[in-house]
Write a protein that holds these residues in place. Sequence first.
Motif, PDB file in Angstrom:
ATOM      1  N   ILE A   1       0.720  -0.819  -0.018  1.00  0.00           N
ATOM      2  CA  ILE A   1       0.070  -0.116  -0.232  1.00  0.00           C
ATOM      3  C   ILE A   1       0.543   1.267   0.123  1.00  0.00           C
ATOM      4  O   ILE A   1       0.320   2.318  -0.818  1.00  0.00           O
ATOM      5  CB  ILE A   1      -1.022  -0.059   0.879  1.00  0.00           C
ATOM      6  N   LEU A   2       1.776   0.902   0.830  1.00  0.00           N
ATOM      7  CA  LEU A   2       2.929   2.334   1.045  1.00  0.00           C
ATOM      8  C   LEU A   2       3.434   2.462   0.283  1.00  0.00           C
ATOM      9  O   LEU A   2       3.480   3.612  -0.813  1.00  0.00           O
ATOM     10  CB  LEU A   2       3.581   1.980   2.485  1.00  0.00           C
ATOM     11  N   ILE A   3       3.789   1.256  -0.896  1.00  0.00           N
ATOM     12  CA  ILE A   3       4.787   1.643  -1.830  1.00  0.00           C
ATOM     13  C   ILE A   3       3.935   2.037  -3.258  1.00  0.00           C
ATOM     14  O   ILE A   3       4.167   3.543  -3.978  1.00  0.00           O
ATOM     15  CB  ILE A   3       5.574   0.662  -2.244  1.00  0.00           C
ATOM     16  N   LEU A   4       2.766   1.663  -3.290  1.00  0.00           N
ATOM     17  CA  LEU A   4       1.983   1.929  -4.828  1.00  0.00           C
ATOM     18  C   LEU A   4       1.054   2.775  -4.497  1.00  0.00           C
ATOM     19  O   LEU A   4       1.317   4.024  -5.378  1.00  0.00           O
ATOM     20  CB  LEU A   4       0.893   0.388  -4.598  1.00  0.00           C
ATOM     21  N   TYR A   5       1.133   4.185  -3.179  1.00  0.00           N
ATOM     22  CA  TYR A   5       0.554   4.636  -3.133  1.00  0.00           C
ATOM     23  C   TYR A   5       1.760   5.791  -3.306  1.00  0.00           C
ATOM     24  O   TYR A   5       1.422   6.748  -4.355  1.00  0.00           O
ATOM     25  CB  TYR A   5       0.194   5.139  -1.819  1.00  0.00           C
ATOM     26  N   ARG A   6       3.035   5.984  -3.300  1.00  0.00           N
ATOM     27  CA  ARG A   6       3.593   6.380  -3.371  1.00  0.00           C
ATOM     28  C   ARG A   6       4.126   6.503  -5.295  1.00  0.00           C
ATOM     29  O   ARG A   6       4.710   7.566  -5.355  1.00  0.00           O
ATOM     30  CB  ARG A   6       5.570   6.390  -3.032  1.00  0.00           C
ATOM     31  N   PHE A   7       4.523   5.173  -5.537  1.00  0.00           N
ATOM     32  CA  PHE A   7       4.368   5.511  -6.628  1.00  0.00           C
ATOM     33  C   PHE A   7       3.782   5.089  -8.027  1.00  0.00           C
ATOM     34  O   PHE A   7       3.989   6.479  -8.729  1.00  0.00           O
ATOM     35  CB  PHE A   7       4.925   3.367  -7.308  1.00  0.00           C
ATOM     36  N   LEU A   8       2.906   5.110  -7.838  1.00  0.00           N
ATOM     37  CA  LEU A   8       1.565   5.864  -8.752  1.00  0.00           C
ATOM     38  C   LEU A   8       0.593   6.812  -8.771  1.00  0.00           C
ATOM     39  O   LEU A   8       0.818   7.780  -9.177  1.00  0.00           O
ATOM     40  CB  LEU A   8       0.242   5.122  -8.651  1.00  0.00           C
ATOM     41  N   TYR A   9       0.499   7.433  -7.217  1.00  0.00           N
ATOM     42  CA  TYR A   9       0.812   8.843  -7.080  1.00  0.00           C
ATOM     43  C   TYR A   9       1.381   9.884  -5.432  1.00  0.00           C
ATOM     44  O   TYR A   9       1.078   9.470  -4.411  1.00  0.00           O
ATOM     45  CB  TYR A   9      -1.146   8.808  -6.203  1.00  0.00           C
ATOM     46  N   PRO A  10       2.052  10.219  -6.112  1.00  0.00           N
ATOM     47  CA  PRO A  10       3.158  11.035  -5.272  1.00  0.00           C
ATOM     48  C   PRO A  10       3.082  11.902  -4.757  1.00  0.00           C
ATOM     49  O   PRO A  10       3.412  12.542  -3.984  1.00  0.00           O
ATOM     50  CB  PRO A  10       4.646  11.419  -7.169  1.00  0.00           C
ATOM     51  N   LYS A  11       1.520  12.532  -5.570  1.00  0.00           N
ATOM     52  CA  LYS A  11       0.842  14.175  -4.691  1.00  0.00           C
ATOM     53  C   LYS A  11      -0.272  14.347  -3.747  1.00  0.00           C
ATOM     54  O   LYS A  11      -0.743  13.908  -3.198  1.00  0.00           O
ATOM     55  CB  LYS A  11       0.086  14.592  -5.914  1.00  0.00           C
ATOM     56  N   ALA A  12      -0.330  12.488  -3.426  1.00  0.00           N
ATOM     57  CA  ALA A  12      -0.976  11.906  -2.538  1.00  0.00           C
ATOM     58  C   ALA A  12      -0.312  12.166  -1.230  1.00  0.00           C
ATOM     59  O   ALA A  12       0.618  12.609  -0.831  1.00  0.00           O
ATOM     60  CB  ALA A  12      -1.722  10.344  -3.006  1.00  0.00           C
ATOM     61  N   SER A  13      -1.765  12.701   0.223  1.00  0.00           N
ATOM     62  CA  SER A  13      -1.448  13.108   0.792  1.00  0.00           C
ATOM     63  C   SER A  13      -1.120  10.964   2.033  1.00  0.00           C
ATOM     64  O   SER A  13      -1.729  10.641   1.981  1.00  0.00           O
ATOM     65  CB  SER A  13      -2.245  12.680   1.713  1.00  0.00           C
ATOM     66  N   ARG A  14       0.713  11.762   2.442  1.00  0.00           N
ATOM     67  CA  ARG A  14       1.266  10.299   2.635  1.00  0.00           C
ATOM     68  C   ARG A  14       0.868  10.416   4.332  1.00  0.00           C
ATOM     69  O   ARG A  14       0.737   8.931   4.750  1.00  0.00           O
ATOM     70  CB  ARG A  14       2.590  10.831   3.030  1.00  0.00           C
ATOM     71  N   LEU A  15       0.349  11.423   5.201  1.00  0.00           N
ATOM     72  CA  LEU A  15      -0.707  11.348   6.111  1.00  0.00           C
ATOM     73  C   LEU A  15      -1.945  10.688   6.241  1.00  0.00           C
ATOM     74  O   LEU A  15      -2.075   9.738   7.584  1.00  0.00           O
ATOM     75  CB  LEU A  15      -0.628  12.516   6.382  1.00  0.00           C
ATOM     76  N   VAL A  16      -2.424  10.187   4.637  1.00  0.00           N
ATOM     77  CA  VAL A  16      -4.034   9.767   5.035  1.00  0.00           C
ATOM     78  C   VAL A  16      -3.415   8.429   4.644  1.00  0.00           C
ATOM     79  O   VAL A  16      -4.255   7.936   5.216  1.00  0.00           O
ATOM     80  CB  VAL A  16      -5.069  10.612   4.316  1.00  0.00           C
ATOM     81  N   VAL A  17      -2.447   8.362   3.806  1.00  0.00           N
ATOM     82  CA  VAL A  17      -2.177   7.140   3.901  1.00  0.00           C
ATOM     83  C   VAL A  17      -1.648   6.417   4.957  1.00  0.00           C
ATOM     84  O   VAL A  17      -1.914   5.171   5.638  1.00  0.00           O
ATOM     85  CB  VAL A  17      -1.016   7.650   3.015  1.00  0.00           C
ATOM     86  N   ASN A  18      -0.719   6.890   5.663  1.00  0.00           N
ATOM     87  CA  ASN A  18      -0.103   5.853   7.271  1.00  0.00           C
ATOM     88  C   ASN A  18      -1.560   5.676   8.087  1.00  0.00           C
ATOM     89  O   ASN A  18      -1.270   5.245   8.328  1.00  0.00           O
ATOM     90  CB  ASN A  18       0.681   7.468   7.810  1.00  0.00           C
ATOM     91  N   ASN A  19      -1.963   7.070   8.329  1.00  0.00           N
ATOM     92  CA  ASN A  19      -3.050   6.832   9.571  1.00  0.00           C
ATOM     93  C   ASN A  19      -3.967   5.707   8.514  1.00  0.00           C
ATOM     94  O   ASN A  19      -5.078   4.907   9.364  1.00  0.00           O
ATOM     95  CB  ASN A  19      -3.319   8.216   9.199  1.00  0.00           C
ATOM     96  N   MET A  20      -4.375   5.495   7.372  1.00  0.00           N
ATOM     97  CA  MET A  20      -4.901   3.883   6.626  1.00  0.00           C
ATOM     98  C   MET A  20      -4.090   2.706   7.073  1.00  0.00           C
ATOM     99  O   MET A  20      -4.697   1.975   7.667  1.00  0.00           O
ATOM    100  CB  MET A  20      -5.033   4.858   5.393  1.00  0.00           C
ATOM    101  N   CYS A  21      -2.741   3.132   7.192  1.00  0.00           N
ATOM    102  CA  CYS A  21      -2.287   1.676   6.860  1.00  0.00           C
ATOM    103  C   CYS A  21      -2.198   1.058   9.019  1.00  0.00           C
ATOM    104  O   CYS A  21      -2.644  -0.256   9.494  1.00  0.00           O
ATOM    105  CB  CYS A  21      -1.240   1.640   6.687  1.00  0.00           C
ATOM    106  N   MET A  22      -2.550   2.161   9.697  1.00  0.00           N
ATOM    107  CA  MET A  22      -1.940   2.362  11.343  1.00  0.00           C
ATOM    108  C   MET A  22      -3.552   1.724  11.510  1.00  0.00           C
ATOM    109  O   MET A  22      -3.323   1.417  12.444  1.00  0.00           O
ATOM    110  CB  MET A  22      -2.137   3.807  11.370  1.00  0.00           C
ATOM    111  N   LEU A  23      -4.349   2.041  11.339  1.00  0.00           N
ATOM    112  CA  LEU A  23      -5.434   1.832  11.377  1.00  0.00           C
ATOM    113  C   LEU A  23      -5.783   0.383  11.798  1.00  0.00           C
ATOM    114  O   LEU A  23      -6.484  -0.050  11.910  1.00  0.00           O
ATOM    115  CB  LEU A  23      -7.191   2.727  11.290  1.00  0.00           C
ATOM    116  N   LEU A  24      -5.420   0.121   9.957  1.00  0.00           N
ATOM    117  CA  LEU A  24      -5.783  -1.709   9.541  1.00  0.00           C
ATOM    118  C   LEU A  24      -4.826  -2.537   9.897  1.00  0.00           C
ATOM    119  O   LEU A  24      -4.440  -3.579  10.539  1.00  0.00           O
ATOM    120  CB  LEU A  24      -5.223  -1.359   8.072  1.00  0.00           C
TER     121      LEU A  24
END
Length: 461
Positions: free
Chosen positions: A82-105
């Motif tokens: 999840i972390l790698i694909l978001y950074r690769f596919l969507y470099p402009k995405a919010s990393r905080l939202v991705v991190n929190n999503m993964c943390m809650l999972l």
Amino acid sequence: MVNIIVEASKYLIIIFFAVYAYLCFSVFSNRKTDEDKAAIFSGQNRLMFFIHFIANVDILIKSENKEIIIFYAYQVILLASILILYRFLYPKASRLVVNNMCMLLVISFIMLSRLSLDKAQKQFFIAVISMIITLFIPFFIHKIKYLKKLTWIYGIGGIFLLAAIAVAGRVSYGAKLSFSIGGISIQPSEFVKIMFVFFVSSMLCQSTELRHLIKTTIMAALHVLFLVISKDLGGALIFFIVYLVMLYVATKRPLYALGGLVSGSFAAVIAYFLFRHVRVRVLAWKDPWAVMKGEGYQITQSLFAIGTGGWFGLGLYQGLPKKIPVVEQDFIFSAISEELGGIFALCLILVCISCFIMFLNIALQMKEQFYKLIALGLGTVYGFQVFLTIGGVTKFIPSTGVTLPLVSYGGSSLFSTLIIFAIIQGLYILRQDEGENNDRSKKEKRKVKRTKRKDEKVRKE
């Protein structure tokens, strides 16, 4: 020796998660450069994997089930992907939202593995499928420009699904919530929430004249009505509050919101007298100790668990969370408080709040009204659902049977919340593009002014 390891790891988990929660808010500082923020996000990733590893070591030691090792490896692969694909596919995405999503999972997988490995594995499978699907959503949000033109598809489609549940839904805990397709239970109201937000956003961005607002209100009322008929009053309350918030922001008229609150209060009183399970929940909320062996059993066990855990928790497998009925779904926050502690539970609330702040921040900065209202509506859905869940298990409000997003067990809830997070990422990328376009236009204007000045100087000479 085993108890010493579990006890020590409990404090490490709390410390790491407290630091993670602090970093969620430190990133909002204007003083932070892009390099500082990147370092913060990388630090959050490390803390997340440390917490995940330590907790799974505890689960392995206490359960003595070697399946945990393989299951843990699969989880690491999913989170890293999840972390790698978001950074690769969507470099402009919010990393905080991705991190929190993964943390809650991560928290979800930890607690569900402790409570029921079978349910944890089912949740993991749903998470994998959901992530594969939702990974495309930011792209579609960014590229498809006619989403606001599908107004009545959102509205009529949502009403049709809710009507189908009201007629043919399966009764669960006094309410018609779901139906089964091929042995898979689906709760359509979780997805209709998103369609509802898109419908209301599309209607309100077209016009806020009274005649148009009446049409929008009638459609919103039909959504709520079908939920009431299905006795899904928790879902009805979410739809109602979301509509009021979006209506107030779009019209900027407090009278509409006040009128909605008054009518909603009357509706709540009527629901109390109409539905027995509502009266049961209110009775359990008012004085659960008086009906401890009956209606108040669930909430009293929840309060016992939270009180027993204290600030630092009893440690994984040291508490008795399974005494709480439906603990994996509605009352997972109580299990977290008992075994991981009140400090951990408060940090969990802070992580959820940081997500909510990000949603509202995006809503405030979006220029187009349609996207602004979508971010606001989805943020309200997420924030209010967190409030209902935690408020219910702590006896702050009557229990509504709403799950904690991304943490509680439930496929439809998990999938729909991942869709919400993916849509927010798409809006965040749109906002980034708007900012870049503004910067470009400003630079172009400056260039034009400079050339004009040069031309004027040449003419004077």
